[in-house]
Design an enzyme around this catalytic site. Structure first.
Site, PDB file in Angstrom:
ATOM      1  N   ARG A 181      18.296  70.808  31.231  1.00 39.41           N
ATOM      2  CA  ARG A 181      18.390  70.847  32.848  1.00 39.41           C
ATOM      3  C   ARG A 181      19.873  70.347  33.212  1.00 39.41           C
ATOM      4  O   ARG A 181      20.763  69.918  32.389  1.00 39.41           O
ATOM      5  CB  ARG A 181      17.415  69.711  33.244  1.00 39.41           C
ATOM      6  CG  ARG A 181      16.171  70.375  33.507  1.00 39.41           C
ATOM      7  CD  ARG A 181      14.980  69.317  33.810  1.00 39.41           C
ATOM      8  NE  ARG A 181      14.367  68.813  32.585  1.00 39.41           N
ATOM      9  CZ  ARG A 181      13.495  67.804  32.784  1.00 39.41           C
ATOM     10  NH1 ARG A 181      12.664  67.842  33.888  1.00 39.41           N
ATOM     11  NH2 ARG A 181      12.915  67.269  31.807  1.00 39.41           N
ATOM     12  N   TYR A 233       5.623  78.790  35.542  1.00 37.62           N
ATOM     13  CA  TYR A 233       5.864  77.673  36.000  1.00 37.62           C
ATOM     14  C   TYR A 233       5.157  77.441  37.293  1.00 37.62           C
ATOM     15  O   TYR A 233       4.274  76.574  37.841  1.00 37.62           O
ATOM     16  CB  TYR A 233       7.004  77.037  35.856  1.00 37.62           C
ATOM     17  CG  TYR A 233       7.087  75.448  36.042  1.00 37.62           C
ATOM     18  CD1 TYR A 233       6.799  74.563  35.144  1.00 37.62           C
ATOM     19  CD2 TYR A 233       8.083  74.797  37.170  1.00 37.62           C
ATOM     20  CE1 TYR A 233       7.124  73.067  35.329  1.00 37.62           C
ATOM     21  CE2 TYR A 233       8.218  73.857  37.220  1.00 37.62           C
ATOM     22  CZ  TYR A 233       7.700  72.839  36.518  1.00 37.62           C
ATOM     23  OH  TYR A 233       8.075  71.415  36.855  1.00 37.62           O
ATOM     24  N   ASN A 287      22.710  68.872  30.743  1.00 36.45           N
ATOM     25  CA  ASN A 287      23.657  69.512  30.242  1.00 36.45           C
ATOM     26  C   ASN A 287      25.316  69.340  30.747  1.00 36.45           C
ATOM     27  O   ASN A 287      26.064  69.015  29.831  1.00 36.45           O
ATOM     28  CB  ASN A 287      23.575  71.142  30.905  1.00 36.45           C
ATOM     29  CG  ASN A 287      22.653  71.918  30.072  1.00 36.45           C
ATOM     30  OD1 ASN A 287      21.876  71.386  29.154  1.00 36.45           O
ATOM     31  ND2 ASN A 287      22.634  73.189  30.383  1.00 36.45           N
TER      32      ASN A 287
HETATM   33  P1  NAD Z   1       9.186  66.418  29.616  1.00 39.51           P
HETATM   34  O1  NAD Z   1       9.255  67.827  29.041  1.00 39.51           O
HETATM   35  O2  NAD Z   1      10.067  65.299  29.176  1.00 39.51           O
HETATM   36  O3  NAD Z   1       7.520  65.912  29.827  1.00 39.51           O
HETATM   37  C1  NAD Z   1       6.653  66.496  29.569  1.00 39.51           C
HETATM   38  C2  NAD Z   1       5.679  65.977  28.387  1.00 39.51           C
HETATM   39  O4  NAD Z   1       4.378  66.837  28.320  1.00 39.51           O
HETATM   40  C3  NAD Z   1       6.241  66.328  26.811  1.00 39.51           C
HETATM   41  O5  NAD Z   1       6.357  64.904  26.247  1.00 39.51           O
HETATM   42  C4  NAD Z   1       5.489  67.354  26.412  1.00 39.51           C
HETATM   43  O6  NAD Z   1       5.544  67.371  24.910  1.00 39.51           O
HETATM   44  C5  NAD Z   1       4.060  67.170  27.116  1.00 39.51           C
HETATM   45  N1  NAD Z   1       3.303  68.465  26.896  1.00 39.51           N
HETATM   46  C6  NAD Z   1       3.718  69.689  27.463  1.00 39.51           C
HETATM   47  N2  NAD Z   1       2.696  70.536  27.080  1.00 39.51           N
HETATM   48  C7  NAD Z   1       1.641  69.481  26.776  1.00 39.51           C
HETATM   49  C8  NAD Z   1       0.291  70.203  26.402  1.00 39.51           C
HETATM   50  N3  NAD Z   1      -0.131  71.277  26.392  1.00 39.51           N
HETATM   51  N4  NAD Z   1      -0.482  69.155  25.831  1.00 39.51           N
HETATM   52  C9  NAD Z   1      -0.235  67.597  25.906  1.00 39.51           C
HETATM   53  N5  NAD Z   1       1.213  67.403  26.040  1.00 39.51           N
HETATM   54  C10 NAD Z   1       2.004  68.376  26.757  1.00 39.51           C
HETATM   55  O7  NAD Z   1       9.379  66.721  31.294  1.00 39.51           O
HETATM   56  P2  NAD Z   1       9.478  65.461  32.122  1.00 39.51           P
HETATM   57  O8  NAD Z   1      10.796  65.836  33.099  1.00 39.51           O
HETATM   58  O9  NAD Z   1       9.079  64.359  32.019  1.00 39.51           O
HETATM   59  O10 NAD Z   1       8.132  66.260  33.465  1.00 39.51           O
HETATM   60  C11 NAD Z   1       7.122  65.555  33.491  1.00 39.51           C
HETATM   61  C12 NAD Z   1       6.066  66.249  34.638  1.00 39.51           C
HETATM   62  O11 NAD Z   1       6.675  66.306  35.907  1.00 39.51           O
HETATM   63  C13 NAD Z   1       5.748  67.599  34.465  1.00 39.51           C
HETATM   64  O12 NAD Z   1       4.564  68.161  34.623  1.00 39.51           O
HETATM   65  C14 NAD Z   1       6.876  68.533  35.220  1.00 39.51           C
HETATM   66  O13 NAD Z   1       6.357  69.666  35.712  1.00 39.51           O
HETATM   67  C15 NAD Z   1       6.854  67.556  36.458  1.00 39.51           C
HETATM   68  N6  NAD Z   1       8.113  67.516  37.211  1.00 39.51           N
HETATM   69  C16 NAD Z   1       9.364  66.971  36.605  1.00 39.51           C
HETATM   70  C17 NAD Z   1      10.531  67.253  37.544  1.00 39.51           C
HETATM   71  C18 NAD Z   1      11.696  66.616  36.962  1.00 39.51           C
HETATM   72  O14 NAD Z   1      12.715  66.780  37.506  1.00 39.51           O
HETATM   73  N7  NAD Z   1      11.689  65.853  35.773  1.00 39.51           N
HETATM   74  C19 NAD Z   1      10.340  67.723  38.637  1.00 39.51           C
HETATM   75  C20 NAD Z   1       9.185  68.386  39.045  1.00 39.51           C
HETATM   76  C21 NAD Z   1       8.006  68.142  38.528  1.00 39.51           C
HETATM   77  N1  UDP Z   2      22.433  74.867  35.978  1.00 39.47           N
HETATM   78  C1  UDP Z   2      23.808  74.992  35.784  1.00 39.47           C
HETATM   79  N2  UDP Z   2      24.356  74.839  34.624  1.00 39.47           N
HETATM   80  C2  UDP Z   2      23.461  74.221  33.553  1.00 39.47           C
HETATM   81  C3  UDP Z   2      22.172  74.041  33.901  1.00 39.47           C
HETATM   82  C4  UDP Z   2      21.470  74.529  35.168  1.00 39.47           C
HETATM   83  O1  UDP Z   2      24.581  75.542  36.701  1.00 39.47           O
HETATM   84  O2  UDP Z   2      24.028  74.008  32.414  1.00 39.47           O
HETATM   85  C5  UDP Z   2      21.868  75.023  37.517  1.00 39.47           C
HETATM   86  C6  UDP Z   2      20.666  75.885  37.531  1.00 39.47           C
HETATM   87  O3  UDP Z   2      20.877  77.355  37.627  1.00 39.47           O
HETATM   88  C7  UDP Z   2      20.012  75.622  39.048  1.00 39.47           C
HETATM   89  C8  UDP Z   2      20.514  74.026  38.933  1.00 39.47           C
HETATM   90  O4  UDP Z   2      21.585  73.714  37.967  1.00 39.47           O
HETATM   91  O5  UDP Z   2      20.795  76.177  39.874  1.00 39.47           O
HETATM   92  C9  UDP Z   2      19.286  73.133  38.550  1.00 39.47           C
HETATM   93  O6  UDP Z   2      18.858  73.547  37.257  1.00 39.47           O
HETATM   94  P1  UDP Z   2      17.680  72.867  36.469  1.00 39.47           P
HETATM   95  O7  UDP Z   2      17.525  73.624  35.095  1.00 39.47           O
HETATM   96  O8  UDP Z   2      18.244  71.365  36.063  1.00 39.47           O
HETATM   97  O9  UDP Z   2      16.315  72.766  37.626  1.00 39.47           O
HETATM   98  P2  UDP Z   2      15.911  73.648  38.470  1.00 39.47           P
HETATM   99  O10 UDP Z   2      16.009  73.083  39.921  1.00 39.47           O
HETATM  100  O11 UDP Z   2      16.441  75.330  38.372  1.00 39.47           O
HETATM  101  O12 UDP Z   2      14.553  73.805  38.139  1.00 39.47           O
END
Ligand code: NAD
Ligand code: UDP
Length: 344
Positions: free
Chosen positions: A203, A162, A207
């Site tokens: 996440r 990732y 959770n």
């Molecule tokens: P999510 O998993 O709910 O959404 C991702 C979507 O992409 C899903 O609907 C999945 O089915 C689709 N997808 C995955 N692989 C695919 C592929 N190969 N082709 C087509 N569709 C595909 O996650 P999210 O939290 O909504 O995250 C969205 C974006 O934001 C991601 O790129 C993630 O890396 C980025 N992001 C999210 C967070 C967060 O905290 N939510 C933080 C940092 C970055």
């Molecule tokens: N974490 C935790 N218990 C859970 C899920 C996550 O303690 O059931 C912790 C994880 O180890 C990390 C933080 O919570 O330190 C955030 O985890 P998450 O998977 O949400 O996202 P990350 O920031 O690691 O991508």
């Protein structure tokens, strides 16, 4: 290439842009699609529903300005008709979803997916936004993290698929910008939470809330002293729209997150208290390479878009807890529109 043969785009009566949201069926994508529709845009929601859910966008399928494209971004994509803007949100985002057996497909999604969408942007001269991540900073040694910090990623560890995938995607975005003149926006999103996260997403916020509501043990990984900075989904979506519509030469990278830093243990206690749960808080092994501290420096976003997060952790958690109460069947929406507990 897989050509998306859309019925003739119904631009007529829709004066705004045609916007493709890759990952539109996911957590963040489903909010973004709604915000774009509200603003009058034509929205193309592209997803393979690997981590997203059709339920997230099912109510939109009947809209005349919403198109569903079932596709995988690891294959080339072409769209008939002019696309004006592309958001690349397609990627699993939870460590539980992107690692292990899914590691190689995660790297493919990050890298090949970015390439394919950049080619689409080139063909359409569209502006393209990359949902990058705070994970490009790895386990940071600088706090809070400014965009100039180059990060501390373990390129051979289990999170590398990732972290390095997203880093490579950023480099591709900047190469297409420099070499092809593509207008890009690279947004580094920090932990974002809210309703419509999946119950089994893995996440921390989903959770802890589901565990607390079900009376299960609340599982802290490690000693709980690691920190995260949690942003509510509405603030993140507001950010993405502002970034996309910023001045044409604004590329980023720019941090998107709420700088309120909290330990995982404080978060667990807060959620147990807010849910009125009797769950025990227990400890489980810390995943390899779990970042110790994470907090965004958001000066650049403040300066460029006048953006600042508005939703407090208390309010955001309250809304998210109510959502999971309904999803888990513990509460229902009563006749007066007010939530009430389900009698068992
Ligand atoms: P999510 O998993 O709910 O959404 C991702 C979507 O992409 C899903 O609907 C999945 O089915 C689709 N997808 C995955 N692989 C695919 C592929 N190969 N082709 C087509 N569709 C595909 O996650 P999210 O939290 O909504 O995250 C969205 C974006 O934001 C991601 O790129 C993630 O890396 C980025 N992001 C999210 C967070 C967060 O905290 N939510 C933080 C940092 C970055
Ligand atoms: N974490 C935790 N218990 C859970 C899920 C996550 O303690 O059931 C912790 C994880 O180890 C990390 C933080 O919570 O330190 C955030 O985890 P998450 O998977 O949400 O996202 P990350 O920031 O690691 O991508």
């Amino acid at each position: 290439p897989k050509t998306i043969a859309l019925p003739e785009l119904r631009r007529h009566g829709h004066p705004m842009a045609v916007v493709l949201v890759a990952g539109g069926g996911g957590f963040l994508g489903s909010y973004l699609c709604r915000a774009l529709l509200r603003a009058g845009n034509v929205v193309l929601c592209l997803d393979n529903y690997s981590t997203g859910r059709e339920d997230n966008v099912r109510d939109l399928f009947a809209r005349s300005n919403f198109y569903r494209i079932d596709a995988d971004i690891t294959g080339p994509i072409s769209v008939n008709g002019k696309v004006d803007q592309i958001y690349n949100l397609a990627c699993p985002a939870s460590p539980a979803a992107y690692g292990g057996r899914e590691a190689v497909s995660t790297t493919k999604t990050c890298v090949l997916g970015a390439l394919n969408l950049l080619e689409l942007a080139k063909a359409h001269r569209a502006t393209i936004l990359q949902a990058s991540t705070s994970e490009v900073y790895g386990d940071p040694t600088v706090h809070p993290q400014p965009e100039s910090y180059r990060g501390n990623v373990n390129c051979t560890g289990p999170r590398a698929c990732y972290d390095e995938g997203k880093r490579c995607a950023e480099s591709l975005f900047f190469d297409y910008h420099r070499n092809e003149g593509i207008a890009i926006r690279v947004v580094r999103i920090f932990n974002t939470y809210g309703p419509r996260m999946g119950v089994t997403d893995g996440r921390v916020v989903s959770n802890f809330i589901c565990q607390a509501l079900e009376g299960d043990d609340v599982t802290i990984y490690g000693d709980g002293s690691q920190t995260r900075s949690l942003c509510y989904v509405d603030d993140c979506i507001d950010f993405l729209l502002r970034a996309m519509n910023a001045e044409q030469d604004f590329t980023g990278p720019v941090n998107c997150g709420n700088p309120g830093e909290i330990t995982v243990e404080q978060l667990a206690r807060t959620i147990v208290e807010k849910t009125g749960s009797r769950s025990r808080i227990v400890h489980r092994p810390l995943p390899v390479d779990d970042p110790r501290r994470r907090c965004p420096d958001i000066s650049l976003a403040r300066e460029h878009f006048g953006w600042t997060p508005r939703v407090s952790l208390g309010d955001g958690l309250a809304t998210t807890i109510d959502y999971f109460r309904v999803i888990l069947g513990l509460w229902k929406i009563g006749p007066d529109g007010i939530l009430e507990p389900v009698r068992r």
